[in-house]
Design a protein around this motif. Structure first.
Motif, PDB file in Angstrom:
ATOM      1  N   UNK A 213       0.808  -1.217   0.000  1.00 13.36           N
ATOM      2  CA  UNK A 213       0.000   0.000   0.000  1.00 13.36           C
ATOM      3  C   UNK A 213       0.837   1.260   0.000  1.00 13.36           C
ATOM      4  N   UNK A 214       0.293   2.295   0.641  1.00 14.12           N
ATOM      5  CA  UNK A 214       0.981   3.574   0.695  1.00 14.12           C
ATOM      6  C   UNK A 214       0.572   4.538  -0.398  1.00 14.12           C
ATOM      7  N   UNK A 215      -0.519   4.247  -1.099  1.00 15.82           N
ATOM      8  CA  UNK A 215      -0.965   5.107  -2.195  1.00 15.82           C
ATOM      9  C   UNK A 215      -1.753   6.272  -1.609  1.00 15.82           C
ATOM     10  N   UNK A 216      -1.289   7.462  -1.843  1.00 14.24           N
ATOM     11  CA  UNK A 216      -1.764   8.642  -1.138  1.00 14.24           C
ATOM     12  C   UNK A 216      -3.195   9.042  -1.448  1.00 14.24           C
ATOM     13  N   UNK A 217      -3.780   9.824  -0.530  1.00 15.50           N
ATOM     14  CA  UNK A 217      -5.108  10.401  -0.685  1.00 15.50           C
ATOM     15  C   UNK A 217      -5.057  11.799  -0.092  1.00 15.50           C
ATOM     16  N   UNK A 218      -5.548  12.801  -0.849  1.00 14.69           N
ATOM     17  CA  UNK A 218      -5.482  14.192  -0.414  1.00 14.69           C
ATOM     18  C   UNK A 218      -6.775  14.573   0.295  1.00 14.69           C
ATOM     19  N   UNK A 219      -6.726  14.640   1.623  1.00 14.53           N
ATOM     20  CA  UNK A 219      -7.912  14.955   2.409  1.00 14.53           C
ATOM     21  C   UNK A 219      -8.315  16.426   2.289  1.00 14.53           C
ATOM     22  N   UNK A 220      -7.436  17.262   1.818  1.00  9.22           N
ATOM     23  CA  UNK A 220      -7.743  18.691   1.701  1.00  9.22           C
ATOM     24  C   UNK A 220      -8.458  19.047   0.406  1.00  9.22           C
ATOM     25  N   UNK A 221      -8.356  18.199  -0.601  1.00  6.59           N
ATOM     26  CA  UNK A 221      -8.940  18.507  -1.905  1.00  6.59           C
ATOM     27  C   UNK A 221     -10.464  18.434  -1.857  1.00  6.59           C
ATOM     28  N   UNK A 224     -13.216  15.334  -6.520  1.00  6.31           N
ATOM     29  CA  UNK A 224     -12.870  13.913  -6.409  1.00  6.31           C
ATOM     30  C   UNK A 224     -11.595  13.571  -7.176  1.00  6.31           C
ATOM     31  N   UNK A 225     -11.447  14.121  -8.375  1.00  8.46           N
ATOM     32  CA  UNK A 225     -10.280  13.795  -9.200  1.00  8.46           C
ATOM     33  C   UNK A 225      -8.979  14.233  -8.549  1.00  8.46           C
ATOM     34  N   UNK A 226      -9.052  15.267  -7.712  1.00  9.48           N
ATOM     35  CA  UNK A 226      -7.834  15.789  -7.079  1.00  9.48           C
ATOM     36  C   UNK A 226      -7.444  15.023  -5.824  1.00  9.48           C
ATOM     37  N   UNK A 227      -8.350  14.195  -5.315  1.00 13.15           N
ATOM     38  CA  UNK A 227      -8.089  13.497  -4.061  1.00 13.15           C
ATOM     39  C   UNK A 227      -7.241  12.241  -4.249  1.00 13.15           C
ATOM     40  N   UNK A 228      -7.383  11.631  -5.413  1.00  9.54           N
ATOM     41  CA  UNK A 228      -6.903  10.262  -5.547  1.00  9.54           C
ATOM     42  C   UNK A 228      -5.494  10.147  -6.129  1.00  9.54           C
ATOM     43  N   UNK A 229      -4.880   9.021  -5.808  1.00  7.53           N
ATOM     44  CA  UNK A 229      -3.557   8.659  -6.309  1.00  7.53           C
ATOM     45  C   UNK A 229      -3.595   8.511  -7.825  1.00  7.53           C
ATOM     46  N   UNK A 230      -2.503   8.903  -8.479  1.00  5.87           N
ATOM     47  CA  UNK A 230      -2.438   8.842  -9.939  1.00  5.87           C
ATOM     48  C   UNK A 230      -2.018   7.442 -10.382  1.00  5.87           C
ATOM     49  N   UNK A 231      -2.986   6.539 -10.384  1.00 10.18           N
ATOM     50  CA  UNK A 231      -2.702   5.151 -10.772  1.00 10.18           C
ATOM     51  C   UNK A 231      -2.286   5.044 -12.236  1.00 10.18           C
ATOM     52  N   UNK A 232      -2.841   5.876 -13.084  1.00  8.08           N
ATOM     53  CA  UNK A 232      -2.520   5.773 -14.514  1.00  8.08           C
ATOM     54  C   UNK A 232      -1.039   6.007 -14.754  1.00  8.08           C
ATOM     55  N   UNK A 233      -0.493   7.076 -14.187  1.00  6.40           N
ATOM     56  CA  UNK A 233       0.924   7.358 -14.354  1.00  6.40           C
ATOM     57  C   UNK A 233       1.768   6.295 -13.672  1.00  6.40           C
TER      58      UNK A 233
END
Length: 412
Positions: A213-221, A224-233
């Motif tokens: 794990x360790x895939x980040x999540x932005x609680x301040x955003x 929805x698109x800004x909260x999640x980890x960039x899995x595609x990249x």
């Protein structure tokens, strides 16, 4: 636009929940959970890794089998457990696909996991030696990439591990490495490449690599698109590294996303007990919640987006107001649900409600029996919009989470 208007919660009949279930109450969205799972699966498919990737959602960040039920039917998904009790509970609820990532455990517990035939990531040479001596059906290990105090075989022990496997004429099935919470995507990719080197040098016949794990999540955003980890990249770079470093195409890649797929599937609804109290020391908004419902917010200094609602559950949006700390219901001096202060708009009073967003991970599951505060109820909103009570609120003599065997409909 507000954080609440961007959330699935804006379309939920919160008044019905408050009237029928009471507050405080955690509310979960099956639809959002499915959406998040589809998002990470699509990212893997788009990077050409679809057939190689498996996701195992850790049970302990949410620990509600009703909420995690979609995992039972989705290809390429399973559950990560760490305790035999978790495994038994999930089996009783119909879950079948698991991996096991415990800490340091006894020989008896290792033998239990061996009997389940679930891939189990052992954390020391001694534990591996026991499984080898008892002819375990498979051997998997966790490697501590940080050489820290966390459970895991250290880099300096990899030669010994390789020799131990050779002694018993066994091969490693899967190796797990934790990329670490808070690491950047670049740091995580470097850990991927580092583990590929370990794979090539020590375990070239292993059938899988678990990047945990360790895939980040932005609680301040807000969005929805800004909260999640960039899995595609991340997956594109992982696929590039695997090809460049010659990792065989039949090697599976496992992942254990938690916050990224769970955090924004939950929210905590509370009642405001009175108008804002302002003293020479501070201003506070008093709720019927408690920091013991979500202790990680304070422990991790983690802010969450919040919203205030009137008695009819309409959001109160007003730039006029006051900054105040969010107070819980106990006499405990530090019973504040969130670090710092939040904006409390004018109009908030004892008839109002407060919502804390993004509480789907590491919140209800962390409830602590403390100062006789009972656990909150939990409600699941299904994809078709129907709602069910899945955990009853504790009564005054019952301070433990009351998981219901069967869901109970919430109806007007």
């Amino acid at each position: 636009m507000t954080a609440l208007s961007e959330s699935w919660l804006s379309g939920i009949n919160l008044k019905l929940i408050a009237d029928q279930v009471g507050t405080p109450v955690f509310i979960y969205s099956e639809g959002q959970f499915r959406k998040n799972l589809a998002r990470v699966r699509k990212a893997a498919d788009d990077a050409g890794l679809g057939e190689r990737v498996e996701f195992y959602i850790p049970f302990f960040p949410n620990s509600n089998p009703h909420h995690l039920a979609p995992l039972k039917e989705l290809d390429g998904f399973g559950v990560l457990v760490q305790l035999p009790s978790e495994y038994r509970l999930l089996r009783a609820h119909g879950f079948e696909k698991f991996i096991v990532s415990p800490g340091h455990v006894s020989n008896e517990e290792i033998s239990f996991w061996d009997s389940t035939r679930c891939p189990t990531f052992l954390a020391s040479l001694n534990e591996v030696a026991h499984s080898l001596a008892t002819q375990a059906p498979s051997i998997s290990v966790r490697v501590d990439s940080l050489d820290s105090g966390k459970p895991g075989v250290k880099y300096g022990e990899l030669e010994q591990l390789s020799a131990l496997l050779q002694e018993y004429d066994r091969e490693l099935d899967c190796v797990e490495v934790y990329c670490g919470s808070g690491n950047s995507l670049d740091d995580m990719v470097r850990t991927v490449e580092e583990m590929f080197e370990v794979f090539q040098k020590y375990f070239p016949t292993a059938r899988g690599i678990n990047f945990a794990g360790g895939h980040g999540f932005d609680y301040d955003a807000h969005a929805e698109a800004d909260k999640h980890f960039d899995w595609s990249l991340y997956f594109r770079r992982l696929a590039d590294a695997a090809q460049r470093m010659g990792i065989p195409e039949d090697v599976k890649f496992l992942f254990e996303p938690a916050r990224d797929v769970l955090a924004d599937t939950g929210a905590l609804l509370m009642s405001v007990e009175r108008s804002v109290i302002t003293t020479p020391v501070s201003s506070i908004v008093v709720t019927d919640g408690c920091r013991m419902l979500m202790p990680s917010a304070q422990l991790r200094n983690r802010g969450h987006n919040t919203a205030f609602l009137d008695q009819d559950m309409r959001e109160i949006v007003n730039e006029q107001g006051i900054s105040a700390a969010v107070r819980g219901r106990t006499i405990l001096r530090n019973d504040y649900l969130l670090p710092g202060e939040v904006h409390v708009p004018e109009g908030v009073d004892a008839t109002s409600y407060m919502v804390i967003l993004d509480t789907g991970a590491y919140c209800a599951t962390q409830h602590m029996e403390f100062l006789n505060v009972p656990p909150a109820a939990e409600v699941l909103v299904s994809s078709d919009g129907s709602m069910d009570l899945i955990t009853a609120a504790g009564d005054e003599l019952d301070k433990w989470r009351n998981l219901l065997e069967e869901k109970q409909p919430v109806r007007s």
